[in-house]
Design an enzyme around this catalytic site. Structure first.
Site, short mmCIF file in Angstrom:
data_model
loop_
_atom_site.label_atom_id
_atom_site.label_comp_id
_atom_site.label_asym_id
_atom_site.label_seq_id
_atom_site.Cartn_x
_atom_site.Cartn_y
_atom_site.Cartn_z
N GLN A 1 38.89 39.28 33.70
CA GLN A 1 37.83 40.20 33.29
C GLN A 1 37.51 41.14 34.45
O GLN A 1 36.69 42.03 34.33
CB GLN A 1 36.58 39.41 32.94
CG GLN A 1 36.76 38.51 31.75
CD GLN A 1 35.55 37.60 31.58
OE1 GLN A 1 34.52 38.02 31.10
NE2 GLN A 1 35.68 36.37 32.01
N CYS B 1 42.80 60.65 33.18
CA CYS B 1 42.30 61.97 32.78
C CYS B 1 41.89 61.89 31.31
O CYS B 1 42.68 61.48 30.46
CB CYS B 1 43.41 63.01 32.96
SG CYS B 1 42.95 64.61 32.22
N HIS C 1 39.25 44.28 31.10
CA HIS C 1 38.29 45.39 31.27
C HIS C 1 38.86 46.53 32.11
O HIS C 1 38.11 47.32 32.64
CB HIS C 1 36.99 44.86 31.90
CG HIS C 1 36.29 43.85 31.03
ND1 HIS C 1 35.59 42.79 31.51
CD2 HIS C 1 36.21 43.78 29.67
CE1 HIS C 1 35.10 42.09 30.49
NE2 HIS C 1 35.46 42.66 29.37
N GLU D 1 28.41 26.72 39.57
CA GLU D 1 27.32 26.46 38.61
C GLU D 1 27.94 26.16 37.26
O GLU D 1 29.03 26.64 36.96
CB GLU D 1 26.47 27.73 38.39
CG GLU D 1 25.99 28.43 39.63
CD GLU D 1 24.83 27.71 40.26
OE1 GLU D 1 24.17 26.93 39.53
OE2 GLU D 1 24.61 27.92 41.46
N ASN E 1 33.70 26.48 39.11
CA ASN E 1 32.50 27.31 39.22
C ASN E 1 31.47 26.50 40.01
O ASN E 1 31.35 25.30 39.79
CB ASN E 1 31.96 27.63 37.80
CG ASN E 1 31.03 28.83 37.78
OD1 ASN E 1 30.13 28.94 38.63
ND2 ASN E 1 31.21 29.71 36.82
P1 NAD Z 1 29.42 37.15 35.81
O1 NAD Z 1 29.03 38.17 36.81
O2 NAD Z 1 28.72 37.12 34.52
O3 NAD Z 1 29.34 35.68 36.43
C1 NAD Z 1 29.96 35.28 37.58
C2 NAD Z 1 30.24 33.78 37.55
O4 NAD Z 1 30.85 33.44 38.79
C3 NAD Z 1 29.01 32.88 37.43
O5 NAD Z 1 29.28 31.86 36.48
C4 NAD Z 1 28.84 32.28 38.83
O6 NAD Z 1 28.29 30.96 38.83
C5 NAD Z 1 30.28 32.26 39.29
N1 NAD Z 1 30.47 32.26 40.75
C6 NAD Z 1 29.67 32.76 41.73
N2 NAD Z 1 30.24 32.55 42.95
C7 NAD Z 1 31.42 31.94 42.72
C8 NAD Z 1 32.47 31.49 43.56
N3 NAD Z 1 32.43 31.64 44.90
N4 NAD Z 1 33.54 30.90 42.98
C9 NAD Z 1 33.60 30.74 41.64
N5 NAD Z 1 32.66 31.15 40.80
C10 NAD Z 1 31.58 31.74 41.33
O7 NAD Z 1 30.95 37.28 35.63
P2 NAD Z 1 31.79 37.44 34.35
O8 NAD Z 1 31.51 36.35 33.38
O9 NAD Z 1 33.15 37.60 34.84
O10 NAD Z 1 31.27 38.80 33.67
C11 NAD Z 1 30.91 39.96 34.33
C12 NAD Z 1 31.72 41.16 33.93
O11 NAD Z 1 31.52 42.15 34.89
C13 NAD Z 1 33.18 40.90 33.92
O12 NAD Z 1 33.62 40.98 32.65
C14 NAD Z 1 33.82 41.99 34.79
O13 NAD Z 1 34.41 42.99 33.98
C15 NAD Z 1 32.72 42.64 35.48
N6 NAD Z 1 32.73 42.44 36.94
C16 NAD Z 1 33.88 42.53 37.65
C17 NAD Z 1 33.86 42.34 39.02
C18 NAD Z 1 35.15 42.41 39.78
O14 NAD Z 1 36.06 43.13 39.36
N7 NAD Z 1 35.27 41.67 40.87
C19 NAD Z 1 32.67 42.09 39.68
C20 NAD Z 1 31.49 42.03 38.91
C21 NAD Z 1 31.54 42.19 37.55
ZN ZN Z 2 44.87 65.85 32.80
#
Ligand code: NAD
Ligand code: ZN
Length: 261
Positions: free
Chosen positions: A105, A131, A123, A220, A218
């Site tokens: 994601q 573009c 995503h 949590e 995770n």
């Molecule tokens: P989320 O932000 O909803 O949740 C993050 C999860 O990671 C939580 O369950 C938390 O407990 C856990 N977490 C925190 N620290 C951790 C660690 N050190 N190791 C393992 N787990 C840990 O994330 P989501 O469910 O992926 O959804 C958020 C959406 O936002 C995603 O779909 C994504 O597209 C986007 N996003 C992407 C990035 C990125 O590209 N790095 C960053 C932020 C959000």
């Molecule tokens: Zn173009």
């Protein structure tokens, strides 16, 4: 086996070794140890920035304002991040034939930078720009962000980071790949995802229904933990994947407690 984490890691290694088809399903949590915060929660990006800047309607009407925030977060800040042990172990597993798919994601490109190849991005990817007029795609390094919004070198159309904004559809290819992987997987490894984001959160339950063993890492509990997870490894992705790799790659097969290979 002394503690519950060691036990869970040992159990996870057992199922991973037996598996003919393994999928890793990764969320924002896998990149936290690389310095990229998740969106939700106390340290989350949405506590600092207004998510409206990533709404497609707002972007189209105020591209310069959106781009100022995008540049700050996704290029100045995320741009400096490098893969951590969790990304690196997944890439190593792929090289050893132990991992067939990554469904992510995340939009940070860190799986690619770690060396993984079989990646489907639910995503999109923040390091590619598209573009909106001619649909050409550019690597971000090729486009100057001195004047915002950046324009297509070919047709002067508006460039947008090629990740899914609020109000946009999930691309069909990763969606199909995710359903396919879920139905084929013997093991489905969820790392760092809350399970709150639709429709990605439908994939792990589908894998479970189709008979996969669900391993989750995770610090949590998530929405998956009590519902679909078979083996819960409570801890940070990088630390836990490093410990898992020690068992997966170092222990001679005949020494594992199950006596199987
Ligand atoms: P989320 O932000 O909803 O949740 C993050 C999860 O990671 C939580 O369950 C938390 O407990 C856990 N977490 C925190 N620290 C951790 C660690 N050190 N190791 C393992 N787990 C840990 O994330 P989501 O469910 O992926 O959804 C958020 C959406 O936002 C995603 O779909 C994504 O597209 C986007 N996003 C992407 C990035 C990125 O590209 N790095 C960053 C932020 C959000
Ligand atoms: Zn173009």
């Amino acid at each position: 086996m002394s503690n519950p984490i060691d036990q869970a890691i040992c159990d996870a290694a057992y199922f991973l070794r037996k598996s003919a088809f393994t999928t890793a399903f990764t969320g924002a949590g896998i990149s936290v140890e690389s310095g990229i915060p998740p969106f939700r929660g106390e340290e989350g990006l949405w506590n600092k920035y207004d998510p409206k800047y990533l709404d497609i309607g707002f972007f189209l009407s105020e591209p310069e304002e959106s781009w100022q925030m995008i540049k700050q977060i996704f290029f100045n800040f995320f741009g400096a991040a490098v893969p951590n042990d969790a990304h690196l172990v997944l890439a190593r597993m792929e090289r050893h034939g132990m991992l067939q798919r990554i469904i992510t994601q995340n939009i940070d490109n860190l799986h690619q930078e770690a060396g993984s190849t079989n990646i489907f991005e639910f995503h999109g990817n923040s390091k590619k720009l598209i573009c909106l007029a001619c649909f050409r795609e550019y690597h971000y390094g090729k486009i100057s962000l001195k004047t915002l919004p950046p324009r297509c070198p070919d047709c002067s159309g508006l460039l947008k980071p090629n990740f899914v904004f609020f109000g946009e559809q999930i691309p069909i290819e990763p969606l199909n790949a995710a359903y396919d992987a879920a139905s084929r997987s013997d093991v489905f490894l969820i790392i760092g995802s809350t399970g709150e984001v639709m429709p990605a959160n439908q994939i792990p339950p589908l894998a479970k229904q189709q008979g996969a063993t669900i391993i989750e890492i995770n610090p949590e509990e998530s929405l998956y933990t009590g519902r679909v997870t078979d083996i819960f490894i409570r801890g940070k992705a990088g630390e836990m994947m490093k410990r898992l790799a020690e068992v997966l790659f170092a222990t001679p097969l005949e020494n594992n407690k199950y006596g199987v290979n």
